[in-house]
Design a protein around this motif. Structure first.
Motif, short mmCIF file in Angstrom:
data_model
loop_
_atom_site.label_atom_id
_atom_site.label_comp_id
_atom_site.label_asym_id
_atom_site.label_seq_id
_atom_site.Cartn_x
_atom_site.Cartn_y
_atom_site.Cartn_z
N GLN A 187 5.73 18.92 -2.30
CA GLN A 187 4.90 18.01 -3.08
C GLN A 187 3.82 17.38 -2.22
O GLN A 187 4.03 17.13 -1.03
CB GLN A 187 5.76 16.86 -3.64
CG GLN A 187 6.37 17.11 -4.99
CD GLN A 187 6.97 15.85 -5.59
OE1 GLN A 187 7.68 15.11 -4.92
NE2 GLN A 187 6.66 15.60 -6.85
N LEU A 188 2.68 17.12 -2.85
CA LEU A 188 1.63 16.29 -2.29
C LEU A 188 1.41 15.17 -3.29
O LEU A 188 1.14 15.44 -4.47
CB LEU A 188 0.35 17.07 -2.08
CG LEU A 188 0.37 18.16 -1.01
CD1 LEU A 188 -0.90 19.01 -1.08
CD2 LEU A 188 0.50 17.54 0.37
N VAL A 189 1.54 13.93 -2.84
CA VAL A 189 1.41 12.79 -3.74
C VAL A 189 0.31 11.87 -3.23
O VAL A 189 0.43 11.27 -2.15
CB VAL A 189 2.74 12.03 -3.86
CG1 VAL A 189 2.57 10.83 -4.80
CG2 VAL A 189 3.84 12.95 -4.37
N GLU A 190 -0.75 11.76 -4.02
CA GLU A 190 -1.86 10.88 -3.68
C GLU A 190 -1.63 9.48 -4.21
O GLU A 190 -0.97 9.29 -5.24
CB GLU A 190 -3.18 11.40 -4.26
CG GLU A 190 -3.59 12.79 -3.85
CD GLU A 190 -3.13 13.85 -4.82
OE1 GLU A 190 -3.75 14.93 -4.86
OE2 GLU A 190 -2.15 13.61 -5.56
N SER A 191 -2.21 8.50 -3.52
CA SER A 191 -2.17 7.11 -3.96
C SER A 191 -3.36 6.37 -3.37
O SER A 191 -4.05 6.90 -2.49
CB SER A 191 -0.86 6.44 -3.52
OG SER A 191 -0.75 6.44 -2.12
N GLY A 192 -3.58 5.16 -3.88
CA GLY A 192 -4.64 4.32 -3.32
C GLY A 192 -5.90 4.23 -4.16
O GLY A 192 -6.82 3.48 -3.81
N GLY A 193 -5.97 4.99 -5.23
CA GLY A 193 -7.15 4.91 -6.08
C GLY A 193 -7.20 3.61 -6.86
O GLY A 193 -6.24 2.83 -6.86
N GLY A 194 -8.33 3.39 -7.51
CA GLY A 194 -8.48 2.17 -8.31
C GLY A 194 -9.93 1.90 -8.62
O GLY A 194 -10.80 2.74 -8.40
N LEU A 195 -10.17 0.70 -9.13
CA LEU A 195 -11.52 0.26 -9.47
C LEU A 195 -12.08 -0.56 -8.31
O LEU A 195 -11.42 -1.49 -7.82
CB LEU A 195 -11.47 -0.59 -10.73
CG LEU A 195 -12.78 -1.26 -11.16
CD1 LEU A 195 -13.83 -0.21 -11.52
CD2 LEU A 195 -12.53 -2.20 -12.35
N VAL A 196 -13.28 -0.22 -7.89
CA VAL A 196 -13.93 -0.92 -6.79
C VAL A 196 -15.41 -1.08 -7.11
O VAL A 196 -15.99 -0.22 -7.79
CB VAL A 196 -13.72 -0.16 -5.46
CG1 VAL A 196 -14.34 1.22 -5.50
CG2 VAL A 196 -14.22 -0.96 -4.27
#
Length: 114
Positions: free
Chosen positions: A3-12
């Protein structure tokens, strides 16, 4: 399970910063070149940055050169994308990718808007 699991995105807001993370499981990330791609609405997926192994050379798309930095923490089996001076045109879903294994993550959404 691989698995590759991305995180950290959002509204900026424009001009802001974000750091994306991609945690790998099921394989040793440090053995492979790793890349970040992005796909904006209505556009094709494009390469953003690559970090090689073992030399840790980095390659960037012209659109992000000087603003984004790709790095890896082998102890955490994680690759990062530090994004600065963000622009509305950076809005996209960002994906982590291992070309050798043809493994994609599910992506994390980055929205740059005021």
């Amino acid at each position: 399970q691989v698995q590759l699991v991305e995180s950290g995105g959002g509204l900026v807001q424009p001009g802001g910063s974000l750091r994306l993370s991609c945690a790998a499981s099921g394989f040793i990330l440090s053995m492979y070149d790793m890349s970040w791609y992005r796909q904006a609405p209505g556009k094709e997926r494009e390469l953003v940055a690559t970090i090689t192994t073992p030399g840790r050379s980095t390659i960037y798309a012209d659109a992000v050169k000087g603003r984004f930095t790709i790095s890896r923490d082998n102890a955490k089996n994680t690759v990062y994308l530090q994004m600065a001076s963000l622009k509305p045109e950076d809005t996209a879903v960002y994906y982590c990718y291992c070309r050798t294994r043809n493994n994609w993550g599910k992506g994390t959404l980055v929205t740059v808007s005021s």
